[in-house]
Each structure stands twice: as structure tokens, then as C-alpha cells.
Design an enzyme around this catalytic site. Structure first.
Site, PDB file in Angstrom:
ATOM      1  N   ASP A  67       0.077   8.917  10.447  1.00 12.21           N
ATOM      2  CA  ASP A  67      -0.703   7.793   9.924  1.00 12.21           C
ATOM      3  C   ASP A  67      -2.186   8.146   9.877  1.00 12.21           C
ATOM      4  OD1 ASP A  67       1.404   5.238  11.503  1.00 12.21           O
ATOM      5  OD2 ASP A  67       1.646   6.384   9.653  1.00 12.21           O
TER       6      ASP A  67
ATOM      7  N   GLU B 278       8.933   8.478   0.983  1.00 10.29           N
ATOM      8  CA  GLU B 278       8.031   7.682   1.822  1.00 10.29           C
ATOM      9  C   GLU B 278       6.593   7.883   1.398  1.00 10.29           C
ATOM     10  OE1 GLU B 278       8.812   8.712   6.045  1.00 10.29           O
ATOM     11  OE2 GLU B 278       8.851   6.563   6.369  1.00 10.29           O
TER      12      GLU B 278
ATOM     13  N   ASN C 182      16.416  -1.538  11.775  1.00 13.09           N
ATOM     14  CA  ASN C 182      15.720  -0.700  12.763  1.00 13.09           C
ATOM     15  C   ASN C 182      15.040  -1.567  13.805  1.00 13.09           C
ATOM     16  OD1 ASN C 182      16.346   1.685  11.351  1.00 13.09           O
ATOM     17  ND2 ASN C 182      14.575   1.453  10.017  1.00 13.09           N
TER      18      ASN C 182
ATOM     19  N   TYR D 196      13.494  -4.666  12.108  1.00  9.01           N
ATOM     20  CA  TYR D 196      13.331  -4.537  10.651  1.00  9.01           C
ATOM     21  C   TYR D 196      14.693  -4.532   9.977  1.00  9.01           C
ATOM     22  CZ  TYR D 196       8.968  -1.895  11.677  1.00  9.01           C
ATOM     23  OH  TYR D 196       7.749  -1.450  12.115  1.00  9.01           O
TER      24      TYR D 196
ATOM     25  N   LYS E 210      11.539  -5.590   3.153  1.00 10.36           N
ATOM     26  CA  LYS E 210      11.805  -5.633   4.598  1.00 10.36           C
ATOM     27  C   LYS E 210      11.725  -7.065   5.087  1.00 10.36           C
ATOM     28  CE  LYS E 210       9.222  -1.338   4.977  1.00 10.36           C
ATOM     29  NZ  LYS E 210       7.929  -0.747   5.325  1.00 10.36           N
TER      30      LYS E 210
ATOM     31  N   HIS F  20       3.076   1.850   5.723  1.00  9.78           N
ATOM     32  CA  HIS F  20       4.187   2.596   5.103  1.00  9.78           C
ATOM     33  C   HIS F  20       4.869   1.833   3.966  1.00  9.78           C
ATOM     34  CE1 HIS F  20       4.544   4.494   9.365  1.00  9.78           C
ATOM     35  NE2 HIS F  20       3.465   4.903   8.720  1.00  9.78           N
TER      36      HIS F  20
ATOM     37  N   ARG G 172       1.015   0.958  13.777  1.00  8.39           N
ATOM     38  CA  ARG G 172       1.985   1.740  13.000  1.00  8.39           C
ATOM     39  C   ARG G 172       1.818   1.323  11.535  1.00  8.39           C
ATOM     40  NH1 ARG G 172       6.895   3.575  15.974  1.00  8.39           N
ATOM     41  NH2 ARG G 172       6.710   2.964  18.177  1.00  8.39           N
TER      42      ARG G 172
HETATM   43  C1  LIG Z   1      11.495   4.485   9.251  1.00 10.34           C
HETATM   44  C2  LIG Z   1      12.487   5.441   9.861  1.00 10.34           C
HETATM   45  C3  LIG Z   1      12.090   6.507  10.621  1.00 10.34           C
HETATM   46  N1  LIG Z   1      13.013   7.344  11.136  1.00 10.34           N
HETATM   47  C4  LIG Z   1      12.585   8.433  11.993  1.00 10.34           C
HETATM   48  C5  LIG Z   1      11.437   9.266  11.477  1.00 10.34           C
HETATM   49  C6  LIG Z   1      10.679   9.631  12.724  1.00 10.34           C
HETATM   50  O1  LIG Z   1      11.254  10.784  13.279  1.00 10.34           O
HETATM   51  C7  LIG Z   1      10.947   8.466  13.672  1.00 10.34           C
HETATM   52  C8  LIG Z   1       9.800   7.487  13.703  1.00 10.34           C
HETATM   53  O2  LIG Z   1       9.444   7.230  12.363  1.00 10.34           O
HETATM   54  P1  LIG Z   1       8.028   6.697  12.025  1.00 10.34           P
HETATM   55  O3  LIG Z   1       7.008   7.468  12.822  1.00 10.34           O
HETATM   56  O4  LIG Z   1       7.874   6.660  10.532  1.00 10.34           O
HETATM   57  O5  LIG Z   1       8.119   5.212  12.622  1.00 10.34           O
HETATM   58  P2  LIG Z   1       7.026   4.085  12.336  1.00 10.34           P
HETATM   59  O6  LIG Z   1       5.661   4.684  12.322  1.00 10.34           O
HETATM   60  O7  LIG Z   1       7.347   3.006  13.298  1.00 10.34           O
HETATM   61  O8  LIG Z   1       7.364   3.620  10.869  1.00 10.34           O
HETATM   62  C9  LIG Z   1       7.965   2.358  10.641  1.00 10.34           C
HETATM   63  O9  LIG Z   1       6.993   1.377  10.863  1.00 10.34           O
HETATM   64  C10 LIG Z   1       6.264   0.978   9.699  1.00 10.34           C
HETATM   65  C11 LIG Z   1       5.226  -0.025  10.114  1.00 10.34           C
HETATM   66  C12 LIG Z   1       7.205   0.475   8.663  1.00 10.34           C
HETATM   67  O10 LIG Z   1       7.002  -0.543   7.989  1.00 10.34           O
HETATM   68  C13 LIG Z   1       8.382   1.290   8.389  1.00 10.34           C
HETATM   69  O11 LIG Z   1       9.557   0.500   8.425  1.00 10.34           O
HETATM   70  C14 LIG Z   1       8.569   2.455   9.248  1.00 10.34           C
HETATM   71  O12 LIG Z   1       7.962   3.481   8.537  1.00 10.34           O
HETATM   72  O13 LIG Z   1      12.107   7.808  13.178  1.00 10.34           O
HETATM   73  C15 LIG Z   1      14.368   7.179  10.931  1.00 10.34           C
HETATM   74  O14 LIG Z   1      15.206   7.947  11.432  1.00 10.34           O
HETATM   75  N2  LIG Z   1      14.782   6.121  10.174  1.00 10.34           N
HETATM   76  C16 LIG Z   1      13.897   5.252   9.631  1.00 10.34           C
HETATM   77  O15 LIG Z   1      14.320   4.305   8.928  1.00 10.34           O
END
Ligand SMILES: Cc1cn([C@H]2C[C@H](O)[C@@H](COP(=O)(O)OP(=O)(O)O[C@H]3O[C@H](C)C(=O)[C@H](O)[C@H]3O)O2)c(=O)[nH]c1=O
Length: 183
Positions: free
Chosen positions: A168, A143, A48, A132, A72, A62, A59
């Protein structure tokens, strides 16, 4: 490549060295053989890229629960971040302890965050990009998340938290009922 331990067992930093010549630079992002000493046969079914527009945004924190707990391998490919891992492993001598490190596009540092750790970061520049590599595909139903400002963690973020997602912001605060993740 050089491995650097951190105060949290198994959370490692990896210093990579680009090859530079008059044409420019060449950098190996991942090598299974080189990393075999910390994890044999590393395999990343998902890779990612996140871009965080505003300096100060956070962020995290998680993680994914078993049976899809993930490790990771993380690198900042643009700008700067303060990257934090929290040890959530049941019975770990560093349970609930955190360690942070600055990852930048220039310091060539990667963070290897094992299963059982929560991960988060604060953007230290606008448009900070994080690459990532995940050892498990994303699994929303497994999650988990902790508040980046949880007093039980007492993470010292370098900047005031500028932006944070609703998810968050509304993560559960830790209490004594949380004894850790059984891997
Ligand atoms: C993690 C992930 C998310 N998504 C979708 C879910 C949400 O609709 C969108 C953003 O997800 P999220 O708000 O969870 O993104 P972050 O807040 O950047 O989360 C990430 O950043 C923190 C710091 C981490 O360590 C994790 O790898 C990951 O959770 O992408 C996906 O489609 N695939 C994925 O692998």
C-alpha cells in the site's frame, strides 16, 4: 434492514437490526431478497475476514479491474473502523471523490461498495475485524491499488496512520493520466 444512500451514487449503507431476546441476539448478515433493490441476485463466491491488530493501521485502497471488478458487502464484526470508498468510475460525476463512514460491531452498519470503487479502512480500535463478501473471487493479476495518503484523494483519516503494508505504501500516486475504470 434500512438502506442509507451516501454522497457517492451506488455506494450504499445498510442498517441491519438484530433480533434480541432474553437468550441474546440473532443477526441476518446477508439476504439476497432484501438487497435485490440495490443489486438483483447478489452472489458472493468469496467471503474474507481480516483482523487488524493495531489501532490507526490502514489497509487499502484496493480494487479489482474488469472483467473481475468486484462489489463488496462489508461489516465490522469486532471493534471499530473508519471505512472509505473512492469512486474510480470513468465518467462518474463523483469521480475521485471519497466518502467515509464508521463501521462498528455495535452500529450494525454494512457498507455496499460497488464495482469501480477503491476500498480501504483505518482501524479505530485494536483487533478490528472486518467481514467482506465479494462478488468476484480474488484475482491478483487484476488487483489495483491507490495510496491511502494520495494528495489527489486527500482522504481525511481520523488518526495518524500507524501501520501500512509495503504494497500500500508503494502504490502509484494518481496523475492526470488516470481517467477512471471503464466498467
Ligand atoms: C484480498 C485477498 C488477499 N489474499 C492474500 C494476499 C496476501 O497474501 C494476503 C493479504 O492480502 P492483502 O495484503 O491484499 O490484504 P488487505 O491489505 O487486507 O486487502 C484487503 O483489504 C482491502 C481494504 C480490501 O478492500 C480488499 O478486500 C483486500 O484487498 O492475503 C487472498 O488470499 N485472498 C484475497 O481475497
Amino acid at each position: 434492514m434500512k438502506l442509507q444512500p451516501t454522497p457517492l451514487p451506488d455506494f450504499m449503507l445498510i442498517e441491519t437490526m438484530p433480533v434480541q431476546d432474553e437468550r441474546g441476539r440473532f443477526l441476518r448478515l446477508f439476504c439476497e431478497t432484501e438487497l435485490a433493490s440495490i443489486r438483483p441476485a447478489l452472489h458472493f463466491p468469496q467471503i474474507n475476514l481480516s483482523t487488524t491488530f493495531q489501532r490507526g493501521s490502514v489497509r487499502g485502497m484496493h480494487f479489482q479491474r474488469p472483467p473481475v471488478a468486484e462489489a463488496k458487502l462489508i461489516r465490522c464484526i469486532h471493534g471499530r473502523v473508519f471505512d472509505v470508498a473512492v469512486d474510480l468510475r470513468l465518467g462518474s460525476p463523483t469521480f475521485l471523490q471519497w466518502h467515509g463512514v464508521e463501521l462498528t460491531e455495535d452500529n450494525q452498519l454494512q457498507a455496499f461498495i460497488p464495482e469501480g470503487f477503491a476500498h480501504g479502512f483505518q482501524a479505530m480500535s485494536d483487533n478490528a475485524q472486518l467481514l467482506y463478501m465479494h462478488t468476484e473471487s480474488w484475482n491478483r493479476s487484476h488487483e489495483g491499488g491507490l495510496r491511502p495518503d494520495d494528495p489527489r484523494l486527500a482522504i481525511s483519516w481520523p488518526l495518524p496512520i500507524a501501520q501500512i503494508s509495503e504494497r500500500d505504501r508503494s502504490a502509484p500516486l494518481l496523475d492526470n493520466s488516470f481517467t477512471g475504470i471503464q466498467l
